[in-house]
Each structure stands twice: as structure tokens, then as C-alpha cells.
Design a protein around this motif. Structure first.
Motif, PDB file in Angstrom:
ATOM      1  N   GLY A 176       0.815  -1.208   0.000  1.00 15.62           N
ATOM      2  CA  GLY A 176       0.000   0.000   0.000  1.00 15.62           C
ATOM      3  C   GLY A 176       0.847   1.257   0.000  1.00 15.62           C
ATOM      4  O   GLY A 176       0.526   2.238  -0.689  1.00 15.62           O
ATOM      5  N   LEU A 177       1.934   1.248   0.760  1.00 12.72           N
ATOM      6  CA  LEU A 177       2.840   2.400   0.795  1.00 12.72           C
ATOM      7  C   LEU A 177       3.499   2.612  -0.570  1.00 12.72           C
ATOM      8  O   LEU A 177       3.634   3.746  -1.039  1.00 12.72           O
ATOM      9  CB  LEU A 177       3.907   2.193   1.868  1.00 12.72           C
ATOM     10  CG  LEU A 177       3.401   2.066   3.314  1.00 12.72           C
ATOM     11  CD1 LEU A 177       4.557   1.772   4.257  1.00 12.72           C
ATOM     12  CD2 LEU A 177       2.678   3.326   3.757  1.00 12.72           C
ATOM     13  N   CYS A 178       3.895   1.504  -1.215  1.00 13.26           N
ATOM     14  CA  CYS A 178       4.500   1.609  -2.549  1.00 13.26           C
ATOM     15  C   CYS A 178       3.496   2.171  -3.550  1.00 13.26           C
ATOM     16  O   CYS A 178       3.839   3.032  -4.379  1.00 13.26           O
ATOM     17  CB  CYS A 178       4.980   0.237  -3.010  1.00 13.26           C
ATOM     18  SG  CYS A 178       6.520  -0.312  -2.240  1.00 13.26           S
ATOM     19  N   ALA A 179       2.266   1.696  -3.482  1.00 11.95           N
ATOM     20  CA  ALA A 179       1.235   2.184  -4.395  1.00 11.95           C
ATOM     21  C   ALA A 179       0.975   3.673  -4.175  1.00 11.95           C
ATOM     22  O   ALA A 179       0.806   4.437  -5.138  1.00 11.95           O
ATOM     23  CB  ALA A 179      -0.051   1.377  -4.212  1.00 11.95           C
ATOM     24  N   PHE A 180       0.963   4.098  -2.921  1.00 13.75           N
ATOM     25  CA  PHE A 180       0.753   5.506  -2.597  1.00 13.75           C
ATOM     26  C   PHE A 180       1.917   6.349  -3.111  1.00 13.75           C
ATOM     27  O   PHE A 180       1.718   7.419  -3.695  1.00 13.75           O
ATOM     28  CB  PHE A 180       0.606   5.673  -1.082  1.00 13.75           C
ATOM     29  CG  PHE A 180       0.212   7.056  -0.651  1.00 13.75           C
ATOM     30  CD1 PHE A 180      -1.125   7.431  -0.677  1.00 13.75           C
ATOM     31  CD2 PHE A 180       1.162   7.972  -0.229  1.00 13.75           C
ATOM     32  CE1 PHE A 180      -1.496   8.715  -0.278  1.00 13.75           C
ATOM     33  CE2 PHE A 180       0.796   9.248   0.169  1.00 13.75           C
ATOM     34  CZ  PHE A 180      -0.541   9.624   0.141  1.00 13.75           C
TER      35      PHE A 180
END
Length: 494
Positions: A81-85
Motif C-alpha cells: 500500500g505504501l508503494c502504491a501511494f
């Protein structure tokens, strides 16, 4: 080369380095130093530190990063999720995904620029992961995962997304759907399959090295595998039909779970009971008892025995691995590590499928879109030009049609004998289907059946057992597909 690629003031950088600060394992400062020590011109890349809500060293991070990185704060608490953000906030032509417990060697950016020039056919590439170990369990962990990484990078046709060090064109990343947080680390496999299906090549830049810290804790291993399995089963439950979905292998647990459907097992057991009491298909008492025991256990217990056995296997391998970390050889630890992970994945798949699908098996639709569940089937196989599944002597399927009269056609290649000679008996919701309602063709059984107002019913059958030469399986009918229609000409739309 650096000067030729250096952007003008105000232009976007070539790379956006995306570093999620979850699961940093106490190594985030080393990761930061690795990126700020690159030999490439600093204007070529931006560093995006994506900060989860529970990151403890926020003030220290702000001081350390200063004006050398962008801090992006999000409510997500998962690496994916952090990478996608971070990808959504990136400005670079290339996205560079990594992890905060990994640190690059100083020339990584330069090597990546050379690779982009040398391989215009690459839409993306992964770099080389170099393990950092600090105890015997981390050494076994690294041995296991490094073997998997090497296989993916050098042999597997498409599984080449390594989130420790993955570089991709930003436009291709978004074209292929990006990383999906709800899939956990299984999102890497989904993304890799999408690249391959859309014709985008992913390379392997072995000379660009990243140091990856292996934590060597059994609890962390369990957490990681559960994260992957939850994403895998969630993806399967969505039944998506998108580029790459056909490449993702369906685990055996997903296939076999259909056989734990209690209501279908009861229908198969009922078919066997009626079949035997009617004096059809006499068989030795011991064989008959084994068949009743098989279906009775499934009808009463469902998947409970399978989950119990899986949990016992996990406990055994867990305690064996713990003991070996104190007294065993490195080879024994590595062997039991693989055994523990394999048993853990098996149990977690069973538990995750149950939590998603409840007590009924998933709609795997191996026999057609109108079949919502099935028990009593062996694996898919091919013979004499036909692709089919052998059923057991008793089997049951949950079919979906329309309310009232329907035509049900079971395509069954005549591999064991002409269909008229087999002696199969069908049961709809426990009631014997009269022979007058069944038309037997050279390769099919066609039945006119009245389905209830819901349009959903259970069709079961029982027939004499076939034993193949050198085959220990109990075989019944060969089934290629099951079709349901409300008139003889057109199947009901799915």
C-alpha cells in the motif's frame, strides 16, 4: 552520460525512488545512507519516503531527510500500500521500488541508466538481491528465498517483479494496473503476470546489487506467508478475467476445497445409499464400507479433518525447526525451514478459503459456468483427444438454471465403455431421475429436469467402479462439461 540525462531546472527527474518505511527491521537508516551515497548526479532522481501512521522515528526522519527527500504520509500500514501511494505521488519517468530493510551499492543508479540505454526493449527490470544474515535461522531463510528469487529471475518465464529492487517505466506500471494493496505481496505476482500478458519485457540487471536484511524470526515468516496467501485467495475469489490472470496457477487447495462441500457430499452419499439398496452394482462388503465411510466423513465433518491434519503438520515442523536452530546442522535447519513454510502455506490456504467461501466450496467452475460446486472429481487430464475429469463412482454437482423445465447435458467421452453399458443412475435433489427422462448419446447424457424456483439444484450420480491399469483411483464417469439450458437450442447466459 549523466550530463546528457540531467534534467533542466523544473523538469521531472528520471527516477522516483519509492521507499516504504514499514517492515524496516531497524535498517532504514542504512537504506537512507545507501541512497544518499549514489555516484549518479543527484538531479537524476527523487527520493520518496512513504511513512506509515505507526512509524516511531518521525522527528528524527524529518531532520535526517531534510531537503534531500520528500516525505509522504498515509494511513496505509502495508509495504504494498505504501508503494502504491508513493507511485501515485511520483514524478519520475521510471519508478524504482525498494524496501527499507534493503540498501543499494553506490553505483546502482548509474548501472540502471546504462541498462535503460542498452535494453530499450525492457519495460522494467529487477536488480540483484544480496542476503545479509545474522543468525542461523536467517541463513536458512535467505537460502530458501534466494533460491526462489534466482529461479524467478533466470528461469521462470514471467515471475520477475522483485519488490526489493524493481525499476519500471511509469506509464507501463499504470497500464498494467499497478500494485494492489488488498492483495498484499501476492500483488507482485499479479503485476508480473500483467506485464507478461501485455507483452512488456522485464529484465534482470544482475550487476546492480542490493543488500537485503533477513530477520530470521519464525513469527515474521508466518506473518509474511499469511499476507501472501490471503492476497492469493482473495484474488482467486474475485474470479477476474484480465490480462495475466490465466498465468497465475490455481493452488491445489483451491481445487480440492470444492470436495469439502457438505451438502454435495450428502448428496453423493445419498446416491450411493439408494444405488446399493436398490441392488445395483454389488461390490465386496469391505469396498462398500470404505465408500460409505468416505462420503459419510465428508458429509458429517467437511474440511475439519483436513484442517486438523494441516495444523498438526505445522505444529510438528514448527517445533522441529525451533529445536534444530539450537542443536541441528545448517542443512537440517534449511530442510525443516522449507518443510515448515510448505505446511504453513497449506494450512493458511485452507483457513483463508474457508473464511472467504464459508462452508460451501468456491465456484471454481471447472465443469462449466452453470456448475457452482462439485465433489467427487479427480484432476483435469487429457486422453484420446478429449480434455476431461474422471469422477469417482459417486459424485455430485450444484447446477444453476432457470425455474422449471431445463435440459442438462453431461458431455462424457466414452472412454471406459459405451455410455449405455455403464449403468449410471442420476438423482436430482435426492430423487432418482427416471430413465425415460434421460437420452443417452455416443458421448453425452441429456436429461429433462424440473428445477426449483431458485433455479439451483444438486445433481448426483452413482455407477459401477472402474479401476484403471496401474491406477489406484476409484473412477466413475469421464466428464468434459455440464451444460444447462431452458430450451434445446440455447444455454442460459452466465
Amino acid at each position: 552520460m549523466q550530463n546528457a540525462r540531467a534534467p533542466c531546472i523544473g523538469e521531472s527527474p528520471l527516477f522516483s525512488i519509492i521507499i516504504p518505511l514499514e517492515y524496516h527491521r531497524g535498517q532504514w537508516e542504512l537504506s537512507w545512507l545507501g541512497w544518499t551515497s549514489q555516484t549518479a548526479d543527484r538531479s537524476l532522481y527523487e527520493i520518496i519516503l512513504v511513512v506509515p501512521p505507526d512509524f516511531a522515528a518521525r522527528e528524527e526522519l524529518k531532520v535526517l531527510a531534510c531537503d534531500q527527500a520528500r516525505l509522504e504520509f498515509t494511513a496505509s500500514d502495508h509495504d504494498i500500500g505504501l508503494c502504491a501511494f508513493g507511485a501515485a505521488k511520483a514524478r519520475g519517468s521510471y519508478l524504482f521500488f525498494t524496501e527499507s530493510h534493503c540498501w543499494p551499492e553506490p553505483e546502482v543508479i548509474e548501472l540502471c541508466i546504462r541498462a535503460i540505454d542498452a535494453h530499450p526493449d525492457w519495460a522494467a527490470f529487477s536488480c540483484r538481491s544480496v542476503p545479509i544474515c545474522h543468525n542461523r535461522l536467517s541463513e536458512a531463510e535467505a537460502t530458501m528465498y534466494q533460491a526462489d528469487i534466482e529461479f524467478g529471475m533466470k528461469q521462470h518465464p514471467w515471475r520477475k517483479v522483485l519488490d526489493q529492487c524493481f525499476v519500471t517505466r511509469r506509464d507501463v506500471y499504470w497500464e498494467c494496473g499497478g500494485l494492489r494493496e488488498e492483495l498484499g505481496h501476492f500483488a507482485e505476482w499479479v503485476l508480473a503476470a500483467a506485464y507478461h500478458a501485455r507483452g512488456h519485457a522485464i529484465g534482470y540487471l544482475e550487476e546492480a546489487r542490493f543488500h537485503h536484511y533477513y530477520i530470521g524470526e519464525i513469527g515474521e515468516l508466518k506473518t509474511f506467508t499469511l499476507d501472501f496467501v490471503e492476497g492469493e485467495i482473495r484474488y482467486l475469489s474475485e474470479a477476474r478475467r484480465e490480462p495475466g490472470s490465466e498465468l497465475l496457477e490455481v493452488p491445489v487447495e483451491w481445487v480440492e476445497w470444492a470436495g469439502f462441500d457438505v451438502s454435495l457430499a450428502r448428496a453423493a452419499s445419498n446416491a450411493l445409499l439408494h444405488y446399493c439398496f436398490a441392488g445395483r452394482g454389488w461390490r465386496p462388503p469391505g469396498e462398500k464400507l470404505r465408500a460409505f465411510w468416505h462420503w459419510g466423513a465428508l458429509a458429517l465433518c467437511g474440511d475439519l479433518p483436513a484442517r486438523f491434519a494441516a495444523r498438526l503438520a505445522v505444529l510438528q515442523s514448527h517445533f522441529g525447526l525451533r529445536a534444530l536452530t539450537m542443536i541441528g546442522s545448517s542443512e537440517a535447519i534449511a530442510r525443516w525451514m522449507r518443510r515448515y513454510i510448505a505446511s504453513l502455506i497449506h494450512l493458511q490456504r485452507l483457513e483463508c478459503i474457508r473464511s472467504i467461501r464459508g462452508h460451501a466450496g468456491p465456484a471454481v467452475k471447472f465443469l462449466g459456468d452453470r456448475v457452482l460446486g462439485q465433489v467427487g472429481f479427480h484432476a483435469l487430464e487429457s486422453s484420446a483427444g478429449h480434455t476431461f475429469r474422471w469422477s469417482e463412482p459417486q459424485a455430485a454437482v450444484r447446477i444453476q438454471g432457470g425455474a422449471g423445465r431445463n435440459t442438462v447435458r453431461i458431455r462424457s467421452p466414452a472412454l471406459r465403455a459405451p455410455l449405455r453399458e455403464i449403468g449410471v443412475h442420476f438423482y436430482l435433489d435426492g430423487v432418482h431421475v427416471d430413465a425415460s427422462a434421460i437420452a443417452i448419446g455416443p458421448d453425452s447424457y441429456t436429461m429433462d429436469l424440473d428445477l426449483p424456483p431458485s433455479g439451483i439444484a444438486i445433481l448426483a450420480w452413482s455407477c459401477p467402479e472402474l479401476r484403471g491399469i496401474g491406477d489406484s483411483r476409484r473412477l466413475g464417469l469421464s466428464v468434459a462439461s455440464i451444460e444447462v439450458s431452458q430450451d434445446a437450442g440455447a444455454s442460459i447466459s452466465a
